[in-house]
Design a protein around this motif. Structure first.
Motif, PDB file in Angstrom:
ATOM      1  N   GLN A   1       0.783  -1.265   0.073  1.00 37.27           N
ATOM      2  CA  GLN A   1       0.092  -0.103  -0.001  1.00 37.27           C
ATOM      3  C   GLN A   1       0.891   1.023  -0.206  1.00 37.27           C
ATOM      4  O   GLN A   1       1.964   1.311   0.577  1.00 37.27           O
ATOM      5  CB  GLN A   1      -1.045   0.070   1.117  1.00 37.27           C
ATOM      6  CG  GLN A   1      -2.072  -0.836   1.136  1.00 37.27           C
ATOM      7  CD  GLN A   1      -3.137  -0.587   2.085  1.00 37.27           C
ATOM      8  OE1 GLN A   1      -2.812  -0.217   3.148  1.00 37.27           O
ATOM      9  NE2 GLN A   1      -4.409  -0.765   1.673  1.00 37.27           N
ATOM     10  N   THR A   2       0.351   2.233  -0.450  1.00 35.67           N
ATOM     11  CA  THR A   2       1.143   3.489  -0.754  1.00 35.67           C
ATOM     12  C   THR A   2       0.367   4.383   0.435  1.00 35.67           C
ATOM     13  O   THR A   2      -0.874   4.379   0.582  1.00 35.67           O
ATOM     14  CB  THR A   2       0.962   4.232  -2.084  1.00 35.67           C
ATOM     15  OG1 THR A   2      -0.266   4.194  -2.383  1.00 35.67           O
ATOM     16  CG2 THR A   2       1.931   3.548  -3.150  1.00 35.67           C
ATOM     17  N   THR A   3       1.205   5.063   1.146  1.00 36.73           N
ATOM     18  CA  THR A   3       0.567   5.936   2.445  1.00 36.73           C
ATOM     19  C   THR A   3       1.433   7.089   2.022  1.00 36.73           C
ATOM     20  O   THR A   3       2.674   7.332   2.009  1.00 36.73           O
ATOM     21  CB  THR A   3       1.186   5.191   3.716  1.00 36.73           C
ATOM     22  OG1 THR A   3       0.447   4.148   3.887  1.00 36.73           O
ATOM     23  CG2 THR A   3       0.527   6.195   4.688  1.00 36.73           C
ATOM     24  N   LEU A   4       0.603   8.289   1.992  1.00 36.85           N
ATOM     25  CA  LEU A   4       1.160   9.721   2.110  1.00 36.85           C
ATOM     26  C   LEU A   4       1.238  10.187   3.594  1.00 36.85           C
ATOM     27  O   LEU A   4       0.206  10.264   4.111  1.00 36.85           O
ATOM     28  CB  LEU A   4       0.257  10.588   0.940  1.00 36.85           C
ATOM     29  CG  LEU A   4       0.469  12.301   1.067  1.00 36.85           C
ATOM     30  CD1 LEU A   4       1.901  12.416   0.565  1.00 36.85           C
ATOM     31  CD2 LEU A   4      -0.371  12.807   0.252  1.00 36.85           C
ATOM     32  N   ARG A   5       2.291  10.671   3.902  1.00 37.52           N
ATOM     33  CA  ARG A   5       2.468  11.119   5.467  1.00 37.52           C
ATOM     34  C   ARG A   5       2.691  12.559   5.407  1.00 37.52           C
ATOM     35  O   ARG A   5       3.794  13.089   4.728  1.00 37.52           O
ATOM     36  CB  ARG A   5       3.592  10.499   5.848  1.00 37.52           C
ATOM     37  CG  ARG A   5       3.332   8.823   6.122  1.00 37.52           C
ATOM     38  CD  ARG A   5       4.504   8.063   6.225  1.00 37.52           C
ATOM     39  NE  ARG A   5       5.537   8.078   4.915  1.00 37.52           N
ATOM     40  CZ  ARG A   5       6.584   7.634   5.050  1.00 37.52           C
ATOM     41  NH1 ARG A   5       7.241   6.910   5.969  1.00 37.52           N
ATOM     42  NH2 ARG A   5       7.260   7.913   3.724  1.00 37.52           N
ATOM     43  N   ILE A   6       1.686  13.407   5.845  1.00 32.52           N
ATOM     44  CA  ILE A   6       1.959  14.773   5.927  1.00 32.52           C
ATOM     45  C   ILE A   6       2.272  15.593   7.103  1.00 32.52           C
ATOM     46  O   ILE A   6       1.339  15.362   8.101  1.00 32.52           O
ATOM     47  CB  ILE A   6       0.578  15.427   5.152  1.00 32.52           C
ATOM     48  CG1 ILE A   6       0.302  15.065   3.784  1.00 32.52           C
ATOM     49  CG2 ILE A   6       0.667  16.961   5.171  1.00 32.52           C
ATOM     50  CD1 ILE A   6      -1.190  15.618   3.243  1.00 32.52           C
ATOM     51  N   GLY A   7       3.271  16.328   7.397  1.00 34.86           N
ATOM     52  CA  GLY A   7       3.630  16.815   8.484  1.00 34.86           C
ATOM     53  C   GLY A   7       2.809  18.168   8.844  1.00 34.86           C
ATOM     54  O   GLY A   7       3.128  19.197   7.861  1.00 34.86           O
ATOM     55  N   LEU A   8       2.015  18.270   9.834  1.00 33.91           N
ATOM     56  CA  LEU A   8       1.506  19.547   9.831  1.00 33.91           C
ATOM     57  C   LEU A   8       2.071  20.430  11.087  1.00 33.91           C
ATOM     58  O   LEU A   8       2.797  19.807  11.900  1.00 33.91           O
ATOM     59  CB  LEU A   8      -0.096  19.264  10.511  1.00 33.91           C
ATOM     60  CG  LEU A   8      -1.163  18.397   9.427  1.00 33.91           C
ATOM     61  CD1 LEU A   8      -2.347  18.207  10.039  1.00 33.91           C
ATOM     62  CD2 LEU A   8      -1.150  19.171   8.082  1.00 33.91           C
ATOM     63  N   ALA A   9       1.849  21.719  11.138  1.00 35.30           N
ATOM     64  CA  ALA A   9       2.637  22.631  12.015  1.00 35.30           C
ATOM     65  C   ALA A   9       1.882  22.767  13.236  1.00 35.30           C
ATOM     66  O   ALA A   9       2.239  23.062  14.129  1.00 35.30           O
ATOM     67  CB  ALA A   9       2.963  24.051  11.641  1.00 35.30           C
TER      68      ALA A   9
END
Length: 503
Positions: free
Chosen positions: A24-32
């Protein structure tokens, strides 16, 4: 450290195998920051809007040139008198609980925005009298008066559609498990840790969704966010520090996407005439003195390496509605001291300045503190967790609040909710009949030249009263790995997942 935690859990949590052995592909987004309530009706944070972009589609969206484009709606038509807007809806759309999206569902969502207690969407849709269902895929918004910003409002949270069934069952707890019609279905949220969504199989535009899972990770420390991106623990981060631009550009594994934001960063003043609110609330002369203590370009150079745009209004100097007749005033220590003397306040003027935790915000606060001390102010910096700062602002528990606004494509979206009497985001309690009239009149006019003339009147009043000291306009700085393909940064600052691919 959060770097180690992310690295240790990357394989276990984010890269799983299906029964068939397909990775599976997972997009990991870092939020402030960690968002507030994940309910389009009740949410008010910028990071919340980033998360909503994955979960909750809107009636309309914008493109890179700020043109309004269809999303859950196909088209709209406004009557000659400006009091009716007819919207054709997209067929074959389902909510993430399997319920059908149709005219009844659209009416429900809009009615919820208008009537739900504590809704932050009420002023955005204030002139809507009622919503009629014309046919199964057509609604008509009947207005009390013409409302020029309406279509622009429907490109944001006011245009987000929620499942009537889920919203009725959850009531004010809907934000704990939002059900919308977006590309990703909400899975879980752990406060201050993660928000997880998985690809919605019945999404109307599923052929353009290529990533299986999206995970939002709030990491307040910008240095830690960037370190996680460089180490592979994250795929994309928002709000890169301006001082880190060179480092990002020098890394062959990273890409930087930028755009000038639609919003602003400023100092909201609690102007309620109450001695407990401090000297800034006693007279506009005190607030003008604080403004004259500030060198905006110095802030830009010292904190942001000259990458941002100094400003003194709710839109940037590049915006077509910017009032050039009211340019940014330079720092004037002598005049600031004279105004404080005229106001008759005791020196130094002590000010409780609430600052959400974050490297850049804290750095700006320190520069402001130093500048203001030279003219007779004692800015006492109170660093506080982001979500908590919003709660205290709403309760009026502050004297000055250093905070930004991500911006809207219509100037009404940057002004009305903060400057009109009793508007829900008017945390400082500002009220001026002249300002109210200008804000209301601008909503009735569609002609750009006439609207700009009305906003000129508003600018004159607000820059005199100074309930909000506008400081600068940020450059949106989004960094991502080169493995992420198809990313484009829009001026509204949102992270759109449609069309993105991970190599």
């Amino acid at each position: 450290m959060k770097i180690l935690r992310l690295a240790a859990t990357a394989v276990a949590l984010f890269v799983s195998l299906t029964a068939g052995g397909h990775a599976q592909t997972t997009l990991r987004i870092g939020l402030a920051e960690d968002p507030d309530m994940l309910d389009p009706t009740l949410g008010r944070t910028y990071v919340g809007r980033i998360v909503f972009a994955a979960f909750c589609d809107k009636l309309f969206d914008i493109d890179e040139k700020l043109n309004i484009v269809p999303q859950l709606a196909l088209s709209h038509e406004t009557s000659a008198d400006g009091k009716e807007m007819t919207i054709k809806l997209r067929p074959g759309v389902k909510f993430q609980d399997g319920e059908k999206f149709d005219a009844e569902a659209a009416k429900f969502s809009l009615d919820r925005h208008l009537t739900f207690p504590t809704s932050f969407r009420k002023p955005e849709l204030a002139t809507v009298d009622h919503v009629d269902v014309v046919d199964p895929l057509t609604i008509k918004l009947v207005l009390k008066t013409p409302f020029s910003p309406l279509i622009a409002q429907l490109t944001d949270r006011a245009g987000m559609m929620v499942s009537p069934k889920a919203a009725k069952e959850a009531g004010d707890k809907f934000g704990l498990h939002p059900v919308c019609a977006g590309p990703y279905k909400f899975v879980e949220r752990v406060q201050q840790d993660r928000i997880v969504g998985e690809r919605f199989a019945d999404y109307w535009n599923k052929d353009n969704v290529f990533i299986d899972k999206v995970v939002f990770l709030p990491i307040v420390d910008a240095t830690v966010r960037l370190a996680n991106l460089k180490s592979g623990g994250l795929d994309l981060i928002e709000r890169v520090l301006a001082t880190d631009i060179k480092e990002v550009r020098a890394d062959p594994k990273l890409k930087l996407s930028t755009a000038l934001e639609l919003g602003y960063f400023g100092l909201t003043i609690n102007v309620a005439k109450d001695k407990n609110k401090g000297g800034l609330s006693q007279s506009e002369k005190v607030r003008q003195a604080l403004d004259l203590s500030i060198d905006r370009e110095a802030i830009n150079q010292v904190v942001f390496n000259g990458e941002f745009t100094p400003g003194n209004q709710w839109v940037s100097p590049e915006h077509p509605y910017y009032q050039k007749g009211f340019p940014i005033r330079g720092r004037d220590v002598g005049k600031a001291k004279a105004l404080l003397k005229e106001a008759g306040v005791t020196l130094p003027v002590a000010v409780d300045m609430m600052v959400p935790k974050g490297a850049e915000s804290e750095a700006v606060a320190q520069v402001l503190q130093s500048m203001a001390s030279e003219t007779g102010f004692d800015l006492k910096i109170r660093v506080i967790e982001f979500a908590t700062s919003f709660k205290q602002a709403q309760a009026g528990e502050f004297q000055a609040f250093l905070i930004g606004w991500s911006g809207r494509i219509d100037p009404d979206g940057n002004s009305y909710v903060f400057l009109h009497s009793n508007a829900p985001q008017n945390d400082g309690g500002y009220s001026n009949p002249e300002a109210d009239k200008a804000l209301e009149d601008a909503r009735l006019i569609t002609d750009a030249a006439q609207r700009k003339a009305i906003y000129e009147k508003l600018t004159k009043v607000v820059l005199n009263d100074e309930p909000l000291i506008y400081l600068y306009h940020r450059k949106l700085l989004i960094a991502h790995t080169t493995k992420l393909e198809g990313y484009k940064q829009m001026p509204d600052g949102l992270v759109r997942v449609i069309g993105l691919k991970l190599k």
